[in-house]
Design an enzyme around this catalytic site. Sequence first.
Site, PDB file in Angstrom:
ATOM      1  N   ARG A  96      37.268 -10.961  87.285  1.00 54.67           N
ATOM      2  CA  ARG A  96      37.066 -12.416  87.341  1.00 54.67           C
ATOM      3  C   ARG A  96      35.685 -12.807  86.799  1.00 54.67           C
ATOM      4  O   ARG A  96      35.518 -13.889  86.258  1.00 54.67           O
ATOM      5  CB  ARG A  96      37.186 -12.860  88.811  1.00 54.67           C
ATOM      6  N   TYR A  97      34.693 -11.956  87.019  1.00 55.87           N
ATOM      7  CA  TYR A  97      33.317 -12.231  86.592  1.00 55.87           C
ATOM      8  C   TYR A  97      32.892 -11.125  85.628  1.00 55.87           C
ATOM      9  O   TYR A  97      33.308  -9.975  85.784  1.00 55.87           O
ATOM     10  CB  TYR A  97      32.363 -12.216  87.800  1.00 55.87           C
ATOM     11  N   ARG A 100      31.296  -7.653  87.255  1.00 61.94           N
ATOM     12  CA  ARG A 100      31.906  -6.863  88.328  1.00 61.94           C
ATOM     13  C   ARG A 100      33.422  -6.900  88.223  1.00 61.94           C
ATOM     14  O   ARG A 100      33.996  -7.831  87.645  1.00 61.94           O
ATOM     15  CB  ARG A 100      31.430  -7.338  89.696  1.00 61.94           C
ATOM     16  N   CYS A 109      47.174  -0.865 104.332  1.00 59.08           N
ATOM     17  CA  CYS A 109      46.070  -1.158 105.251  1.00 59.08           C
ATOM     18  C   CYS A 109      46.381  -0.505 106.598  1.00 59.08           C
ATOM     19  O   CYS A 109      47.551  -0.297 106.932  1.00 59.08           O
ATOM     20  CB  CYS A 109      45.933  -2.664 105.478  1.00 59.08           C
ATOM     21  N   CYS A 113      46.659  -8.051 108.727  1.00 59.61           N
ATOM     22  CA  CYS A 113      46.118  -9.275 109.318  1.00 59.61           C
ATOM     23  C   CYS A 113      47.089 -10.415 109.035  1.00 59.61           C
ATOM     24  O   CYS A 113      47.541 -10.574 107.896  1.00 59.61           O
ATOM     25  CB  CYS A 113      44.754  -9.563 108.703  1.00 59.61           C
ATOM     26  N   CYS A 116      46.109 -12.718 106.129  1.00 58.76           N
ATOM     27  CA  CYS A 116      45.622 -12.049 104.915  1.00 58.76           C
ATOM     28  C   CYS A 116      45.884 -12.887 103.664  1.00 58.76           C
ATOM     29  O   CYS A 116      46.994 -13.357 103.441  1.00 58.76           O
ATOM     30  CB  CYS A 116      46.301 -10.696 104.762  1.00 58.76           C
ATOM     31  N   ARG A 118      46.004 -11.707 100.722  1.00 61.29           N
ATOM     32  CA  ARG A 118      46.859 -10.944  99.797  1.00 61.29           C
ATOM     33  C   ARG A 118      48.135 -10.493 100.506  1.00 61.29           C
ATOM     34  O   ARG A 118      48.707  -9.457 100.198  1.00 61.29           O
ATOM     35  CB  ARG A 118      46.112  -9.714  99.267  1.00 61.29           C
ATOM     36  N   ASP A 277      41.900 -18.856 103.288  1.00 62.97           N
ATOM     37  CA  ASP A 277      42.600 -19.185 102.042  1.00 62.97           C
ATOM     38  C   ASP A 277      43.981 -19.765 102.328  1.00 62.97           C
ATOM     39  O   ASP A 277      44.481 -19.686 103.450  1.00 62.97           O
ATOM     40  CB  ASP A 277      42.717 -17.919 101.179  1.00 62.97           C
ATOM     41  N   ASP A 314      36.823 -19.361  98.313  1.00 67.68           N
ATOM     42  CA  ASP A 314      37.417 -18.941  97.046  1.00 67.68           C
ATOM     43  C   ASP A 314      38.224 -20.127  96.538  1.00 67.68           C
ATOM     44  O   ASP A 314      39.220 -20.523  97.170  1.00 67.68           O
ATOM     45  CB  ASP A 314      38.335 -17.726  97.264  1.00 67.68           C
ATOM     46  N   LYS A 321      34.320 -17.791  93.712  1.00 66.92           N
ATOM     47  CA  LYS A 321      33.817 -18.006  95.074  1.00 66.92           C
ATOM     48  C   LYS A 321      32.553 -18.867  95.010  1.00 66.92           C
ATOM     49  O   LYS A 321      31.674 -18.602  94.189  1.00 66.92           O
ATOM     50  CB  LYS A 321      33.469 -16.617  95.633  1.00 66.92           C
TER      51      LYS A 321
HETATM   52  S1  SF4 Z   1      42.782  -8.862 105.211  1.00 64.29           S
HETATM   53 FE1  SF4 Z   1      44.618  -8.162 104.094  1.00 64.29          FE
HETATM   54  S2  SF4 Z   1      43.867  -6.552 102.730  1.00 64.29           S
HETATM   55 FE2  SF4 Z   1      42.304  -6.828 104.353  1.00 64.29          FE
HETATM   56  S3  SF4 Z   1      42.848  -5.349 105.985  1.00 64.29           S
HETATM   57 FE3  SF4 Z   1      43.798  -7.313 106.504  1.00 64.29          FE
HETATM   58  S4  SF4 Z   1      45.882  -7.126 105.660  1.00 64.29           S
HETATM   59 FE4  SF4 Z   1      44.640  -5.568 104.632  1.00 64.29          FE
END
Ligand code: SF4
Length: 346
Positions: A96-97, A100, A109, A113, A116, A118, A277, A314, A321
């Site tokens: 994106r930049y 980096r 994972c 979460c 999340c 993603r 997000d 973001d 960001k």
């Molecule tokens: S925020 Fe998303 S990518 Fe990060 S640990 Fe939790 S589930 Fe996994």
Amino acid sequence: MGTGDAAMTRSLRNVDDLVVAGLVAPDRRSELDPVGRRYAIAITPEMAELVDRRDDNDPIARQFIPTRAELHTTPGECADPIGDAAHSPLKGVVHRYPDRVLLKPTHACPVYCRFCFRREMVGPGGEALDADELTAALAYIAARPPIREVILSGGDPLVLSPRRLRAILAGIEEIDHVDVVRIHTRVPLVDPGRIDAEMIAALATPKASFVVLHANHAREFTPAGREACARIVRAGIPMLSQSVLLRGINDDVAALEALLRAFLAARIKPYYLHHPDMAPGTAGFRLSIEEGQALVRQLRGRLSGLAQPLYVLDIPGGHGKVPIGPGYLREKRVEDPAGELHEIDR
Ligand code: SF4
């Protein structure tokens, strides 16, 4: 294996597991099964242990135990809220930049979460990079001298076996123009046993490296988790924090203060506080930017500069960001944390 499967089998990974563990009432099974079919579920024994089963609003449970609300997508929510896809020149790379690049070797994972960003991409069935894809990703970085920093993300790169992680870092070490490697992870707190001598040895690299720990509530800092962080720091790897500002988890100043103090006490410099997000089914976690700014303003008056994270958003659509913390300058006057204005002469 290569994806830390052995450790991940310790996790509770579906609605049935959660029922058996007493984290979900049996009569909620049918309501939550569709959530489990849509989004990955996992909670490690260490985090399950922390859940206060008498508290319907327990901040640990809220992070990892699914709810039916996740099936409800609200306007503006989308599968790729920060626009990774638009900046992904090849599998596993987000660029994106100019200076980096994000390298995502796995989509797995140790915990999933519920908020999340993603969530549509991560999961145990998510595709990890195979050897050829990893070679291609490293070749992409090697061919672009402006890239100075590689951020290992995912998924959580510390679910990889130490051997696999070492191989990736060795590949990065061969690229002269990369100075910095950042590793984004929840593992040290949610699965501290993975940070053993072998993992520490795998992490050792001549590049400047940082482990960026994701945590959202002070209770995540168990003695074992703090010891895992201490092992990383003692190995000479500085640690930074990232947290998400989340409704019902850390959206009051006392909870945020305790979280930031817990990071600092573990020798982890607070780095980012993310505004949540627009991931699908996460409306219940979001608060307004005005509410976020009010909280951050209160933190300024309660904690030293060392403990202050940067409050960031973001921008949806992949525009990057930006800091969105409260401003203190009022023309020729500056506002102090208590809201009082002072003249400045420059
Ligand atoms: S925020 Fe998303 S990518 Fe990060 S640990 Fe939790 S589930 Fe996994």
